[in-house]
Every structure is written in C-alpha cells, then in structure tokens.
Design an enzyme around this catalytic site. Structure first.
Site, PDB file in Angstrom:
ATOM      1  N   GLU A   1       0.829  -1.210   0.000  1.00 36.70           N
ATOM      2  CA  GLU A   1       0.000   0.000   0.000  1.00 36.70           C
ATOM      3  C   GLU A   1       0.866   1.263   0.000  1.00 36.70           C
ATOM      4  O   GLU A   1       0.548   2.235  -0.661  1.00 36.70           O
ATOM      5  CB  GLU A   1      -0.965   0.004   1.194  1.00 36.70           C
ATOM      6  CG  GLU A   1      -2.135  -0.946   1.026  1.00 36.70           C
ATOM      7  CD  GLU A   1      -2.934  -0.691  -0.253  1.00 36.70           C
ATOM      8  OE1 GLU A   1      -3.008   0.463  -0.712  1.00 36.70           O
ATOM      9  OE2 GLU A   1      -3.476  -1.657  -0.819  1.00 36.70           O
TER      10      GLU A   1
ATOM     11  N   THR B   1       2.924   5.203  -7.108  1.00 35.76           N
ATOM     12  CA  THR B   1       3.691   4.488  -8.130  1.00 35.76           C
ATOM     13  C   THR B   1       2.799   3.438  -8.786  1.00 35.76           C
ATOM     14  O   THR B   1       2.002   2.797  -8.104  1.00 35.76           O
ATOM     15  CB  THR B   1       4.912   3.796  -7.458  1.00 35.76           C
ATOM     16  OG1 THR B   1       5.636   4.791  -6.735  1.00 35.76           O
ATOM     17  CG2 THR B   1       5.831   3.166  -8.476  1.00 35.76           C
TER      18      THR B   1
ATOM     19  N   LEU C   1      11.575   3.498  -6.847  1.00 37.54           N
ATOM     20  CA  LEU C   1      10.135   3.682  -6.615  1.00 37.54           C
ATOM     21  C   LEU C   1       9.745   5.150  -6.509  1.00 37.54           C
ATOM     22  O   LEU C   1       8.569   5.490  -6.584  1.00 37.54           O
ATOM     23  CB  LEU C   1       9.718   2.950  -5.319  1.00 37.54           C
ATOM     24  CG  LEU C   1       9.685   1.427  -5.457  1.00 37.54           C
ATOM     25  CD1 LEU C   1       9.818   0.757  -4.100  1.00 37.54           C
ATOM     26  CD2 LEU C   1       8.401   0.982  -6.132  1.00 37.54           C
TER      27      LEU C   1
ATOM     28  N   TYR D   1       9.503   9.179  -4.801  1.00 36.32           N
ATOM     29  CA  TYR D   1       8.818   9.722  -3.600  1.00 36.32           C
ATOM     30  C   TYR D   1       9.346   9.051  -2.325  1.00 36.32           C
ATOM     31  O   TYR D   1       8.630   8.334  -1.623  1.00 36.32           O
ATOM     32  CB  TYR D   1       7.297   9.577  -3.722  1.00 36.32           C
ATOM     33  CG  TYR D   1       6.737  10.346  -4.881  1.00 36.32           C
ATOM     34  CD1 TYR D   1       6.461  11.711  -4.769  1.00 36.32           C
ATOM     35  CD2 TYR D   1       6.519   9.729  -6.102  1.00 36.32           C
ATOM     36  CE1 TYR D   1       5.974  12.434  -5.847  1.00 36.32           C
ATOM     37  CE2 TYR D   1       6.037  10.445  -7.194  1.00 36.32           C
ATOM     38  CZ  TYR D   1       5.764  11.794  -7.048  1.00 36.32           C
ATOM     39  OH  TYR D   1       5.281  12.491  -8.108  1.00 36.32           O
TER      40      TYR D   1
ATOM     41  N   TYR E   1      -6.594   6.970   3.626  1.00 33.75           N
ATOM     42  CA  TYR E   1      -6.594   5.947   2.587  1.00 33.75           C
ATOM     43  C   TYR E   1      -5.823   4.704   3.040  1.00 33.75           C
ATOM     44  O   TYR E   1      -6.315   3.581   2.966  1.00 33.75           O
ATOM     45  CB  TYR E   1      -5.992   6.477   1.270  1.00 33.75           C
ATOM     46  CG  TYR E   1      -5.749   5.331   0.330  1.00 33.75           C
ATOM     47  CD1 TYR E   1      -6.796   4.795  -0.394  1.00 33.75           C
ATOM     48  CD2 TYR E   1      -4.497   4.718   0.260  1.00 33.75           C
ATOM     49  CE1 TYR E   1      -6.608   3.675  -1.187  1.00 33.75           C
ATOM     50  CE2 TYR E   1      -4.293   3.606  -0.523  1.00 33.75           C
ATOM     51  CZ  TYR E   1      -5.350   3.086  -1.250  1.00 33.75           C
ATOM     52  OH  TYR E   1      -5.168   1.970  -2.004  1.00 33.75           O
TER      53      TYR E   1
ATOM     54  N   ASP F   1      -9.490   6.480  -3.148  1.00 31.72           N
ATOM     55  CA  ASP F   1      -8.358   7.057  -3.884  1.00 31.72           C
ATOM     56  C   ASP F   1      -8.867   7.587  -5.228  1.00 31.72           C
ATOM     57  O   ASP F   1     -10.076   7.657  -5.452  1.00 31.72           O
ATOM     58  CB  ASP F   1      -7.228   6.028  -4.062  1.00 31.72           C
ATOM     59  CG  ASP F   1      -7.598   4.928  -5.051  1.00 31.72           C
ATOM     60  OD1 ASP F   1      -8.783   4.845  -5.469  1.00 31.72           O
ATOM     61  OD2 ASP F   1      -6.704   4.155  -5.438  1.00 31.72           O
TER      62      ASP F   1
ATOM     63  N   CYS G   1     -12.766   1.159 -15.889  1.00 27.24           N
ATOM     64  CA  CYS G   1     -13.320   2.516 -15.777  1.00 27.24           C
ATOM     65  C   CYS G   1     -12.157   3.514 -15.761  1.00 27.24           C
ATOM     66  O   CYS G   1     -11.953   4.255 -14.803  1.00 27.24           O
ATOM     67  CB  CYS G   1     -14.176   2.628 -14.517  1.00 27.24           C
ATOM     68  SG  CYS G   1     -15.198   4.109 -14.506  1.00 27.24           S
TER      69      CYS G   1
ATOM     70  N   CYS H   1     -17.768  -3.600 -18.881  1.00 27.11           N
ATOM     71  CA  CYS H   1     -17.900  -3.281 -17.458  1.00 27.11           C
ATOM     72  C   CYS H   1     -18.938  -4.174 -16.772  1.00 27.11           C
ATOM     73  O   CYS H   1     -20.081  -4.253 -17.226  1.00 27.11           O
ATOM     74  CB  CYS H   1     -18.288  -1.814 -17.302  1.00 27.11           C
ATOM     75  SG  CYS H   1     -18.468  -1.346 -15.579  1.00 27.11           S
TER      76      CYS H   1
END
Ligand code: SF4
Length: 378
Positions: free
Chosen positions: A54, A60, A97, A99, A137, A155, A203, A213
């Site tokens: 997570e 990423t 990765l 950040y 989140y 998110d 989506c 969908c």
C-alpha cells in the site's frame, strides 16, 4: 428486453435500494473473483506485505511496484526487520520507486508496530490512523485488506468510479460518503480492491471500457452516454520549466555529495551540490558559484560533461552537469557523516538518491572512465 436496452434503462438511483445494492455488489465481486490480477502481495498476503504494497502503490504504478516488491520484502521481511533499519538503508532499498519520503515513514511505521503493537497491525482504526504515514486511505486499505475492517478506501480510482456510477459532479466529501454506502461489509478488503481494480483496468480516465464493465447496468454516467464527463476535471497548475546546475567535484577518485535538508522532497538523501532557477538568479547557477554556495570549495578546471531532463507533476527540470577538482591548496570539507561526504565512484549506485541523481552519477562514472582511457592511450 434486450441486454442493450436493459443497460440504458436505469432506475433513478438503483444503488440506493437495498436490493439493487446487493445485486451490484455481487456483480462486482464476482467479476473480481473471476479475473483479479495476480500480484505477489495478493497471492501471498500478510499484514506486513499488505502495508508495504500500500505504501508503494500510493504514488507508483503497479507495474513499477511489481519490479521492486519482491526484492524489498526479501531485504526486509517483517515489520521488525524494517523497523530496525536506518532511514538510509530503507531509502536505498526503495530505489527506483520514487517519492522517497514514503520509505522513511514506512520504516517509522514498522518501528512503531514492532515496539508498541507486538509486530501486528493494531485492530483499532484510530490506532491505525495514528501510525506514521497512515492517512485515511492507507488505514482503510490496510485495515480492510489485512484485517477485514469495514473501512472504505478512497483514492483517485474510487473517486472516478463512484462519480460515474452516480453521474455526480460533487466534491470528494460527498463521493467519499457514497463510497462508504457502497462498501460490502462482508468482504471489505476484496470490495476495496475490486473498485480500485475496476478503476485501473475498465473505468479508466479516458475512453472507459463500458462494454466490458460488470456494473454497467447500474451506471448513471454510462446511461447518459457521457461517462468521460465525470468526475469534472480539476484545474491543473501550469508546468514550470526549471534550469538546474549540478557540480561533481572529484578528488582521488571520490565525489563530494551533500545531504538534502530534512522536511522537503528527497529529505535526507544524497545529491551533488546543485542549484536551480526557482530561487536563484542566472549568476547563482554558474557552476563555480554553486560549488561555493553549497560546499565552500572554490574548485578549478570546470567542464560540462552532460545533463539530464526530468519531469515531475508541476515541473520540468533540465540539469547541466559540470566536473571539476578542488582548487590547488584548498582544504576539502571534513569527511564522515553530517551534511557532506566524499564517496568512491563504486559506492554511488547503492546510495539513497533520487532517479535523476543516479543518472548524473552514471554520467560522472562514464566521464571519469573516458578520462582514464585517454590518459592510458586506450
Ligand atoms: Fe465506468 Fe463505464 Fe463501468 Fe460506468 S459503465 S462504471 S463509466 S466503465
């Protein structure tokens, strides 16, 4: 009624009736159960692997996370192992990765989980939220997937799917409340993953694949024939072009790096002495001046050896790289820890440093290599 006609004959708010909601949940979870994507953190789940994934997935793409996940959890296999590591070790393993602040907060969260919660995720949502780096989140995603807590994760993918299902141009607060209503309390972890998976694969932002969908018959935006109008676009700030100068001062095969200050982007990581046009005038970008400002060294024999381009959310940065030596008789800054340090060229690839810095390190290694060859006549 044909399937197509059925798809366009949507009751007002069918998701608000208990029966419609039950059928909708079943359709989405059946779709997820049939075709969920295979990921190492899904195929061999554990509390620790869920938390690591997570954090990695926050900013990423899953395809990039896939390339790094196994090596990271092999290097640090548990909350305790990562909690014992230094920030620098965690950031070095996080390499690729981006950040990097996430590596530091993940390490701090693992330390807290090991020390205060016996190496298990706390079951109380408030205690989850109190962990370093756990925003709403992450607490909802980790809590629902690893512990089965009935928390709706919200998110960008969920925002888009919910906005389209209800053909709603409301703000995040209202959309988040709707996502809570949709959550299947019997399978909250799978539910959150199924909505996110739908947003990531069907989506999608442009040209959603409504024909494929599984919940099209409940979708108000598809019934309107305008799914791409939702959610309304957010105004984006203009991209800023930035010029940057980086200087590699080399002494006896070692390069001087400086540590980035705490608190900003890439906090605590190593980089070449540098300055950019965001807060400097043109004179301050001259390589000699950059070196003095960042290290106190005057340097000599400056020459440009290349550069890089990097794009971030709101900036495009063009860097020119300059090589030099300390000026004759000049005393280099102290070695050891602290704000600056000399590193052998071979040490550079393993350092905690951003991707753009690593590309500059490679350019330095190439330039020194060529210099060595031309001296030996090779
Ligand atoms: Fe998204 Fe289209 Fe499915 Fe609606 S029908 S949820 S717009 S993919």
């Amino acid at each position: 009624m044909t399937r197509d006609a059925d798809a366009h004959c949507v009751d007002p708010n069918p998701l608000r009736s208990p029966r419609g909601l039950r059928a909708f949940r079943r359709a989405l979870l059946d779709w997820f159960d049939r075709g969920r994507r295979s990921f190492p953190w899904r195929d061999e789940p554990s509390e620790y692997r869920t938390v690591v994934s997570e954090f990695m997935l926050q900013q990423t793409r899953a395809t990039t996370v896939l390339r790094h996940f196994d090596a990271f959890v092999a290097r640090f296999p548990s909350f305790e192992a990562l909690g014992r590591a230094t920030d620098e070790e965690a950031m070095a393993a996080w390499s690729g990765l981006g950040y990097y602040r996430r590596a530091r907060t993940l390490r701090a969260a693992c330390e807290t989980i090991a020390r205060e919660h016996g190496g298990r995720l706390p079951r109380d949502p408030a205690a989850l939220l109190a962990l370093p780096g756990f925003g709403e989140y992450t607490a909802a995603a980790a809590g629902s997937i690893a512990l089965g807590l009935p928390l709706a994760a919200f998110d960008g993918n969920v925002r888009r799917v919910v906005s389209r299902l209800f053909a709603s141009d409301s703000g995040d607060r209202e959309l988040k409340a709707l996502s809570v209503e949709l959550l299947d309390p019997a399978r909250p972890g799978d539910w959150n993953q199924s909505v996110m998976e739908l947003g990531a694969t069907v989506c999608i932002p442009r040209a959603p694949r409504c024909d494929a969908c599984p919940v099209r018959r409940w979708c108000a935006a598809a019934a309107d024939g305008r799914p791409e109008s939702y959610p309304p676009a957010k105004l984006r700030p203009a991209i800023v072009e930035v010029r940057e100068t980086a200087v590699a001062v080399v002494r006896e095969g070692k390069v001087l790096l400086v540590r980035r200050p705490e608190g900003g982007a890439f906090a605590g990581m190593w980089e070449l002495p540098r300055a950019d046009s965001r807060d400097r005038d043109d004179d301050a970008l001259a390589p000699r001046r950059v070196l003095i400002d960042r290290t106190g060294l005057r340097g000599e024999g400056f020459r440009e050896i290349g550069g890089t381009r990097a794009a971030f959310t709101h900036h495009r940065i063009r860097t020119t790289l300059h090589l030099c030596a300390p000026a004759r008789g000049e005393r280099p800054p102290e070695e050891g820890g602290g704000a600056s340090r000399w590193f052998a060229i071979g040490e550079l690839p393993g350092l905690a440093a951003g991707k753009a810095q690593k590309r500059l390190f490679e350019a330095i290694a190439r330039a020194l290599d060529e210099k060595k060859k031309s001296r030996s006549g090779g």
